[in-house]
Design a protein around this motif. Sequence first.
Motif, short mmCIF file in Angstrom:
data_model
loop_
_atom_site.label_atom_id
_atom_site.label_comp_id
_atom_site.label_asym_id
_atom_site.label_seq_id
_atom_site.Cartn_x
_atom_site.Cartn_y
_atom_site.Cartn_z
N VAL A 301 0.87 -1.19 0.00
CA VAL A 301 0.00 0.00 0.00
C VAL A 301 0.90 1.23 0.00
N LYS A 302 0.64 2.13 -0.97
CA LYS A 302 1.53 3.29 -1.12
C LYS A 302 0.77 4.59 -0.86
N ASP A 303 1.07 5.20 0.24
CA ASP A 303 0.66 6.58 0.49
C ASP A 303 -0.82 6.81 0.22
N ILE A 304 -1.68 6.13 0.95
CA ILE A 304 -3.12 6.28 0.74
C ILE A 304 -3.72 7.13 1.86
N SER A 305 -4.54 8.08 1.48
CA SER A 305 -5.28 8.88 2.47
C SER A 305 -6.77 8.76 2.16
N GLY A 501 -1.11 -1.06 -5.30
CA GLY A 501 -0.92 -0.42 -4.01
C GLY A 501 -1.13 1.08 -4.00
N ALA A 502 -1.28 1.69 -5.18
CA ALA A 502 -1.39 3.15 -5.22
C ALA A 502 -2.81 3.56 -5.61
N LEU A 503 -3.18 4.76 -5.21
CA LEU A 503 -4.48 5.30 -5.56
C LEU A 503 -4.41 5.86 -6.98
#
Lengths: 535, 307, 378
Positions: A301-305, A501-503
């Motif tokens: 998971v990469k930098d999810i808000s 993993g990214a949005l």
Amino acid sequence: MSGPLLQVSNLVVDFDTQDGVVNAVRGIDLCVAKGETVGVVGESGSGKSQIMLAIMGLLDRNGRASGAVRFDGQEILGLPNRRLNTIRGNRSAMIFQEPMTSLDPCYTIGDQVAEPIRFHRGASAAQARARVLDLLAQVGIPDPEEKIESYPHELSGGQRQRVMIAMALANEPDLLIADEPTTALDVTIQAQILELLAELQARYGMAIVFITHDLAVVRHISDRVYVMEAGVVVEEGATKTIFANPTHDYTKMLLAAEPSGVKHPPEPDAQTVIEAAHVDVIFSSRTGLLGFSKTRNVHAVKDISLRLRQGQTLGVVGESGSGKSTLGRALLQLLPSAGEVRYEGRALHGLPERDLRPLRREMQIVFQDPFGSLSPRMTVGEIVTEGLLVHEPRLSRSDRERRADEALLEVALDPSMKRRYPHEFSGGQRQRIAIARAIVLKPRFILLDEPTSALDRSVQVQIVDLLRDLQQTHGLSYLFISHDLSVVRAMADEVMVMKDGALIEQGPTEAIFQAPKTDYTKALIAAAFDLKTAA
Amino acid sequence: MYSYVFRRVFSALPTLFVVITISFFLMRVAPGGPFNLERPLEAKVMENLMRIYNLDKPLWEQYAIYLYNLFQGDLGPSYFFRDFSVAELIAQGLPISVQLGGLALLLALTIGCGLGVIGAIKQNQPADFGVIALATIGITIPNFVVAPVLTLFLAVHFDILPAGGWGDGALANKVLPVLTLALPQVAVIARLTRGSMIEALHSHHIRTARAYGLPGRVVVVRHALRSALLPVVSYMGPAAAALLTGSVVVETIFGIPGIGRYFVQGALNRDYTLVMGTVIVIAVFVVLFNLIVDLLYSLLDPRVRYD
Amino acid sequence: MTDASVTAQSNGAVAQEGRSLWQDAMRRLRANRPAVASIVILILITIACVLGPTLSPHTFDAVYRDYVKVPASLSSYPRDEQIEPAMRTALRRARVEIGEWTVEDDRIPIVITSTREIDPRLNRYLDRAALFENAQVLDLSDDKRSARLVADITRLYFFFGTDANGRDLMTRILKAGQISLSIGLLATVVALSIGVAYGAAAGYFGGRIDSYMMRFVDILYSLPYTFFVILLVVFFGRNFVLMFIAVGAIEWLDMARIVRGQTLSIKRQEYVHAAQAMGVGTRGILSRHIVPNLLGPVVIYMTLMVPKVILLESFLSFLGLGVQEPLSSWGVLIAEGSRNLQGATWMLIYPALFLTTTLFCLNFIGDGLRDALDPKDR
């Protein structure tokens, strides 16, 4: 062109089991003309796969088939394997649902595709190899020269299914039986495989029997359809006619079983329940022996808000491996992660399990697999009340029972089933039990991790309705994880699209579905919805 | 591949070291000593013996001396067979044990796998029940029952084979011990093969092979047996090591001069060096065969890679 | 097959009271005839071993010098042809002439004459032999030179024959069975306790703890285990209690591996994740989710371990490292039997029969339990 290619009359398939004889197929008639595509549709347990296995003499040892099956005028049911083998793999071929396991892991794909050519055509190794290279190129495997030496585990699921198709085409069969060939694949891959099959059929002119639970696929690909329920064909006819004017109730129900409707949006001033900023999850695995270990990191998971308000449903969409489930677990602090997660303003990161425990009552989870998520040696009553033991230990036994009854009633299950064990229930019922286990604690937030993916369409609709009703009544917030876009569309206020993993993209549901911005989202939506409109 | 073998051998050294250490000290904790005979020796003689064999030194020093000698390939003198060194005893006994064990191993693998395959193909038919019955008999009847019963029938009653002895390796003398050694292994292998074959025959890729009209023989041998052999291979690692390093029971009953007997004799007589020698031989075989198993595994199953 | 089993399941879900997996398993086990027969036979053997030695007319250490290595027989001893030599041997010391004698059922009247006066106490000579009892001197003639000697013949039964010391083999086998079975059971309990605790701990904690704990087990595995047992036995002495501790201490390794593997796979199940997400603590997860699901494989393995332990004990006894005289175990008896193979085959056959029958039964029960608890493998 005399007579049909495949004529099945009064086929019956029985299985001897420890609980007695099970009638899987109860006398069906089916016919396939040369070059046509026939769809066989039914939900799990309808016996649709067993028909094809019986025809090809591939039933399990405890299975028995009777009736008549004529292949190109020749009776083939009950033929000894030696005689059947002149047809199997030569004039007929099959591809299966499980691309991961349908190929022998011990041999290269080149060897395996070559086998039917060598056995049925007596081709030399060199001839077979040339043919395999040609076939691999035809089914769209890149670099056939190189890939011919690979083992199945070195290929992706879609590539393996392509290899299976190459093997099926090896002897240019008259009949191709495809048993749920796209079910285990991601939507974008599914579209490619269907396209490939259509293209190859146009080139080779073979007949295809397409077995599936997915009406959209059938509508897209087949000329005629057989609808099966509980071992019987309830309706058959031209695809267009059946989809336009279904006569049997079961067919109507199946056709109506598309998740529909939209979710009522939450109050505009609803308070924020969960908020996450810059969540990162890295899995590291150590391989190798003592003193020679290597650490391999996977950035799941990469930098999810994200932000989830009361009464809101946030859909998380992505193909397998996109990190959507990992994100969900990280939010619930079930996995170590970096970043920040707040529940009602309270930071969860770094809280010891003891302090998290009171919060766990308000954050529940429902899993995809209704078979694996219920403890097999506990009764339904024990499963539903377990959370109460932890969070309301002072509750008397009768109060606990009463709460369990209420929860079971809410998910439309009979409370008198409390003393039974999970294995006695169907998939949909089990998913209801899992939901009852979650709501008995009166949570505010539920993580729904593919809760409908393992269920038949008709059951899916019921669960979607149930979840929406519960949300309405209790003001629940959902994080809804799914790869199934039509379910997400019916459930979510807002959608996040994830890849690797990214949005990729985020926005209100209808905005995303109507006007996707990125190519990836466009491809996903096209793959999922074009099938339905293409027919 | 070579670097993998090298790494494996290298990483086995600590294990061997631990085995040697534990055995050494465990042996010495046991009461009694190599020269505490039924008729006590004179104190003077005893003292001399103890000094000659360094047994009067502190234990850790003896340990260090043992390791030092071992490092130079010296396994020390035997305390019981006083004219021989441990290395000589092993050099005499090991080839005999390896010969018998190797024959038993070959016999067990061929018959065991064959029976297992037959059982799996004919599942729940009379042939299968025969295989199951044979396997159960082989597993349950211990070798110290099998050996005398075989002797009773083949040697005493019908008098077609010698009842015991090595006879300088005459074929007739090998029959009974090899049969005794092989029977339980046949049983275990047949059972393992049958089980994994049944599982393999139910797997999806076998359904594929059958759906493509491959002949039954090809389906069974090429596609099912290969993956079904994996559990057999991993069982055979330690089993082969045990077979090749001799069986106490078989060697005692048939009077065969292999190294299996040294182990028990050594332990009973507190022949420290002899016991250590046999322990090392066995441990080396175990390590070696585990390595062979892993290599065979990667040969049989391309998903397993060691790089 | 999946399609078919789903229908079977939904058809089965009619009963109001739920059927747990255990009840299902018991039902399947009852349908397994070899397993049921094995349970019955095993119970019979156990009862015979527990009660037999006390009910038997012979004690397990009673020595009959007249009946050394007599073959197994359903008819009683002494045999007719044995009576005369035994009587003559017994009376030789009494220095009397033996006249007419007959065997009437269980009595033997003998006419005796002597050149000297007959001592009425010479009945002792006959009583001293195991074959005769209640000898009486009757009808002593006036000159005391002739008399009638009447004695009861002691009828003894040796259904399994006697051993090289003239002890009843049946009683000894039953007595040995007590030892063998209790070692099997107790050692299994020891192995089970260590193995389950160790394996469950390694599996549950996982990570580095797990890898160190399993590394230790691996090292123990590479030690030749018979060596270990032999050393333990030599070290502790040949003591019955320590015997099963020694055996149990070796057998726990397998148990630990199996339990660890199972724990690891149960821990990955979604129902455990669900419980964790619900805030259930470590204790609740262990007691409600892991242990109940661990029980199946443990029970299966336990029934398969008992025969292994009995076998190991017999093996040690065979090597002369087991229990000591006059106690014995099946292994000891088999060892004696194989030494007396020529001429006294019953000494091998009967103990071997008891041992293998027991092992057979335990194996069948274990297999039956496995099939019952894990129905997918049919």
